[in-house]
Design a protein around this motif. Structure first.
Motif: not given
Length: 731
Positions: A45-51, A554-563, A618-620
């Motif tokens: 996986m591209f995300n290195g912390d997936v087992e 490692k990757w962490f993603i969060r998102s939203a739609l705003i008015s 976020h990636q690290w």
């Protein structure tokens, strides 16, 4: 479970010889069980912390192959997961006992519309290497080449990781030791600097000259001078409105016709990966991707065979900028294993006939609306918003037909007229309902775009003013204009950046006024302005070039739609971002336009009326421990943006991925991400959730596609992410 043995090397189960032989005999594609070296190639996986705990991986060649794998899994009560088509988020792509990797379903074709606007159905198009059925149109792709590409191993796909064709100037800017080091002579002003003192580096002063003087110049960059007058772009009296006076004859500062020598005597040292958890920032730029010669018979018939030569794809712009398309749209058919970059390369190399404004024949490339690179087939059924989105809608809005393998192994072609309930649910919720193996979508003529980056130094005192200026400039923008603003890391060891990206779908003469409005901010010096005419193929690399993702992080993603984007939200955002680790990128992306024109799928109207899409990316490094990498994203999205948030995010609005290279396995910007609360998943579909559940009961009653974003079990009960996500390395 019978037929399962333990792989002693990994302490994970593997298929027995009997089951493995049965699996291999059911499909024409390759199959690899745990312990085989190729298993690692196709399960990484591209995300290195997936087992990865799967017992085997299968690479089917077509929909019948996929169907056979599903029937095999059902026969032996084995779970399946899918790579491509939206199953990669949170590691679900490798969460099953058997991984179905669609990387070898790579057929691609383009056809102009028939006289009545119709197209050739997928069912009437030939499978890879088959005979007997009629092709949709003239031969545009050599089948032998397609067969060869379907056999490529992941290690042969490294060239697709290169994004420097977006802008060589930006590549030089972002990497230490390049032609510019714009911050090195300035003291740190934020908490986002790495704790090492770089030697002073002198930034060369660059003079400017008029773009109207007739002098030749580099079309890729405008490096602004650092004189006291600030920006050397021609200013406008009203930077907020788009009814600006004509800019014909306006003077724009551009770089000298020849690159200046690098006068830096003491370039900043690069930190080793052992010292710097964000060492990906000082990687040297990748080698450019080798250009692909056109195989289009039409293009090869043109005078001088312009499109038939590799140099065409190397060029940032086309000399046929002002060609007039004959067709308002075309139809692209492609397999689920195709990545968007490959599709865009095919589009550029296989243009359709047009009329030259100078008279005579010409050609124009047609592109499917999609997210920026890297991205794969997932966007066609999970949203897909990018540079063409405000003009033509989401990727899923432009899907016209899909070949789908259902949970019982049945193969169906789904469209507006066939299986209309599944058609409604598929475009937005596809991974929960079936495996799409081939897509047919509308593609639109894009001769040229006026696009690029405006890069500023991030300073917590001035960044709010810049973001508000950007917000006001793009208010009421025409549909042809895409724009975003990113808060992101600077060159390794240097201050962070504010990057404004714009993409006007059209020539410079029409897009220049919008650049002048955005670049008129006078609160700080613009470090780099490389906005100019480009091919759409190269512009598609621009987001990835700035993001600088690295496989194995490692990757962490969060998102939203705003008015809306009120002042207090902007102020809080800047202060919060100043305290995040260096590997964090925050994005505001202008929405609206054509997104609101479509209401015939499961993505609700409320989400389509958002003013901006927002994301924390976020990636690290895999061994780095800092809770801020996760908490800062959660706090910004869930707390700071809460007053203006509209329900949940689009399921996937920007960059996702498909298999075929380990670089593309993670849906890196598919916004329904890892450890996503069920409430946010449900909120993505708003008032359409109840109807979506009814379609799920009809087409997948026992939740065979459990390795997906779907937050319910077979009984319709809500399950928490940790109950059905693969294991991850602890943060």
């Amino acid at each position: 479970m019978e037929g399962i043995s333990l792989d002693t090397a990994s302490n994970f189960p593997s298929l027995s010889d009997v089951l493995y032989q049965e699996l291999r005999s059911t499909v024409r594609g390759d199959a690899y069980r745990r312990g085989d070296p190729s298993f690692l190639d196709y399960s990484r996986m591209f995300n290195g912390d997936v087992e990865v705990s799967a017992m085997a991986v299968v690479c089917p060649l077509d929909a019948p192959d996929v169907s056979q794998v599903i029937l095999f899994c059902r026969k032996h009560s084995i779970s399946a997961s899918v790579k491509a088509g939206g199953y990669g988020t949170a590691g679900w792509a490798v969460g099953g006992d058997i991984i179905i990797d669609l990387c070898k379903i790579v057929d691609i074709d383009i056809e102009p519309p028939a006289a009545d606007g119709s197209f050739t159905s997928i069912r009437d198009m030939p499978l890879l290497g088959s005979k007997g059925k009629v092709k949709a149109g003239p031969l545009l792709l050599d089948r032998s080449a397609t067969m060869a590409s379907s056999k490529r191993r992941r290690e042969d796909d490294d060239e697709l990781r290169s994004y420097d064709l977006a802008s060589a100037t930006v590549a030089d800017f972002l990497y230490p030791g390049g032609s510019s080091a714009p911050f090195a002579d300035r003291p740190p002003v934020t908490r986002r600097r790495l704790e090492f003192a770089a030697p002073a580096v002198r930034t060369p002063q660059m003079s400017t000259y008029s773009a109207t003087s007739g002098s030749r110049h580099d079309p890729n960059a405008t490096l602004l001078s650092s004189n006291s007058s600030g920006s050397s772009i021609a200013m406008v009296s009203n930077p907020l409105a788009f009814n600006l006076p004509s800019t014909d004859g306006a003077t724009t500062a551009v770089a000298p016709p020849y690159p200046l020598p690098d006068t830096s005597s003491n370039p900043p040292p690069c930190l080793s990966s052992l010292d710097d958890p964000f060492s990906y920032l000082d990687d040297t730029p990748n080698n450019p991707v080798p250009p692909v010669a056109s195989t289009s018979r039409l293009a090869q018939s043109m005078p001088n065979a312009l499109f038939a030569t590799p140099s065409f794809l190397e060029a940032q712009t086309s000399i046929l900028t002002y060609a007039m398309p004959i067709y308002s749209h075309a139809f692209m058919t492609f397999g689920a294993g195709k990545r968007q970059k490959e599709i865009d390369q095919f589009s550029a190399a296989n243009p359709l006939e047009a009329m030259s404004l100078a008279g005579g024949r010409s050609v124009v490339p047609y592109h499917v609306p999609s997210a920026a690179h890297p991205v794969g087939s997932a966007i066609m059924i999970l949203g897909g918003f990018g540079f063409l989105g405000r003009l033509h809608g989401l990727s899923s809005d432009n899907l016209v037909e899909a070949e789908v393998v259902l949970a019982d192994g049945q193969i169906v072609v789904v469209s507006h007229n066939e299986h209309p309930d599944l058609w409604w649910a598929l475009r937005g919720g596809g991974p929960a309902f079936g495996i799409v193996t081939r897509y047919k979508a509308r593609a639109y003529p894009v001769p040229v775009v006026f696009a690029g980056n405006l890069i500023y130094r991030f300073h917590s005192a001035t960044a709010p003013s810049l973001i508000k200026h950007f917000r006001d400039c793009v208010k009421g923008a025409p549909r042809e204009l895409y724009a975003n603003v990113l808060l992101t890391a600077g060159p390794a060891g240097q201050d962070s950046l504010v990057v404004i990206q714009m993409c006007y779908v059209g020539p410079k003469i029409k897009g220049q006024e919008f650049l002048q409005a955005i670049s008129s901010w006078d609160g700080g010096r613009c470090l780099l302005n490389e906005v100019d005419e480009k091919s759409f193929l190269h512009q598609q690399d621009s987001v990835a070039q700035v993001l600088r993702g690295k496989a194995g992080n490692k990757w962490f993603i969060r998102s939203a739609l705003i008015s809306s984007l009120p002042d207090d939200i902007v102020n809080k955002t800047v202060l919060q971002f100043a305290g995040t680790p260096v590997g964090c990128t925050w994005l505001f992306e202008l929405a609206g336009g054509a997104l609101g024109d479509f209401e015939d799928n499961c993505i609700p109207k409320a989400q389509r009326q958002a003013s901006f899409t927002v994301a924390a990316l976020h990636q690290w490094d895999i061994g780095f421990q800092d809770p801020r990498c996760v908490h800062s994203a959660e706090e910004w999205i869930a707390e700071t943006l809460a007053p203006v948030t509209l329900g949940g995010p689009l399921p996937s609005v920007c960059v996702s991925s498909v298999p075929t290279s380990d670089f593309f396995h993670l849906h890196r910007r598919q916004f329904l991400g890892r450890q996503e609360p069920p409430g946010r998943v449900i909120a993505c579909y708003g008032e359409n959730w109840a109807r979506l559940c009814e379609v799920k009961k009809k087409y997948d009653p026992d939740n065979f596609f459990r390795n997906s974003f779907w937050p319910l079990n077979a009984q319709g009960e809500i399950i928490e992410p940790e109950e059905h996500e693969p294991q991850h390395i602890q943060f």
